[in-house]
Design an enzyme around this catalytic site. Structure first.
Site: not given
Ligand SMILES: Cc1cn([C@H]2C[C@H](O)[C@@H](COP(=O)(O)OP(=O)(O)OP(=O)(O)O)O2)c(=O)[nH]c1=O
Length: 194
Positions: A73
């Site tokens: 997360d």
């Molecule tokens: C800060 C940042 C976040 N992110 C993304 C990563 C995660 O997918 C998302 C953060 O949300 P999360 O809630 O961590 O994850 P998610 O809902 O996408 O996936 P799941 O719960 O099924 O594992 O933001 C990037 O891709 N690049 C970045 O620079």
């Protein structure tokens, strides 16, 4: 290729990062309540979420899942406030305004459940140059901020805002590979054989 683990995540970024280190896996969808607890510290929050995703994934695969399961997360933290994924355009624009011309932290919790539950935390510091309102609006229109914590992607156009990174690129992107490698080693998975 036989999967080595389950990945309790729908995030294409986590999948991509795991494949970068050659860890083939099977994706398990989970649906958990991502509301922070009252007064929950960001570090505790991301670890709890990572664990809950892995536990939920384990439930979904059946109690006697033969493979370890990984959850993660990511939260962007500015002035002790957790920024999750934007609910809509205004939300995203407000987040980008908060991040503009300042330094924030990105926390990613990782949990791996095998014989036992193990967790790791990655903390990075990210500095943004100033972002003008029209630029933030154009960034929203690119579609990139939509499903990203803090409304930006380090691996995408968002890189244009980042003047400095102290920490883990993969951690900011959603799955810190150094910490993930340590957890995988604990369950006997070593991508680099020698
Ligand atoms: C800060 C940042 C976040 N992110 C993304 C990563 C995660 O997918 C998302 C953060 O949300 P999360 O809630 O961590 O994850 P998610 O809902 O996408 O996936 P799941 O719960 O099924 O594992 O933001 C990037 O891709 N690049 C970045 O620079």
């Amino acid at each position: 290729m036989q999967p080595l683990i389950y990945l309790a995540s729908q995030s294409p970024r986590r999948r991509e990062l795991l494949l970068q280190i050659g860890v083939h896996h099977t994706v398990v969808g989970t649906n958990i309540d991502e509301t922070p607890l009252p007064n929950e510290a960001p570090a505790e929050y991301v670890i709890r979420m990572a664990l809950e995703k892995a536990r939920a994934g384990r439930q979904a695969t059946g109690q006697k899942a033969p493979l370890p399961i990984l959850g993660a997360d990511t939260a962007v933290v500015v002035n002790q406030r957790i920024l999750g994924k934007p609910r809509h355009r205004e939300d995203a624009l407000a987040m980008l305004e908060q991040l503009s011309n300042t330094t924030h932290k990105v926390l990613t919790g990782v949990a791996l459940i095998g014989q036992r539950e193990e967790t790791r935390l990655s903390v990075s510091k990210v500095s943004f140059r100033p972002i003008s309102p029209p630029e933030a609006a154009a960034y929203w229109d690119s579609g990139e901020p939509r499903d990203k914590a803090g409304s930006y992607a380090i691996q995408g156009i968002g890189a244009l805002f980042i003047s400095r990174l102290e920490g883990s690129f993969s951690g900011v992107m959603g799955l810190p590979l150094f910490e993930t490698g340590e957890l995988l080693q604990r369950v006997g998975i070593t991508p680099l054989q020698y």
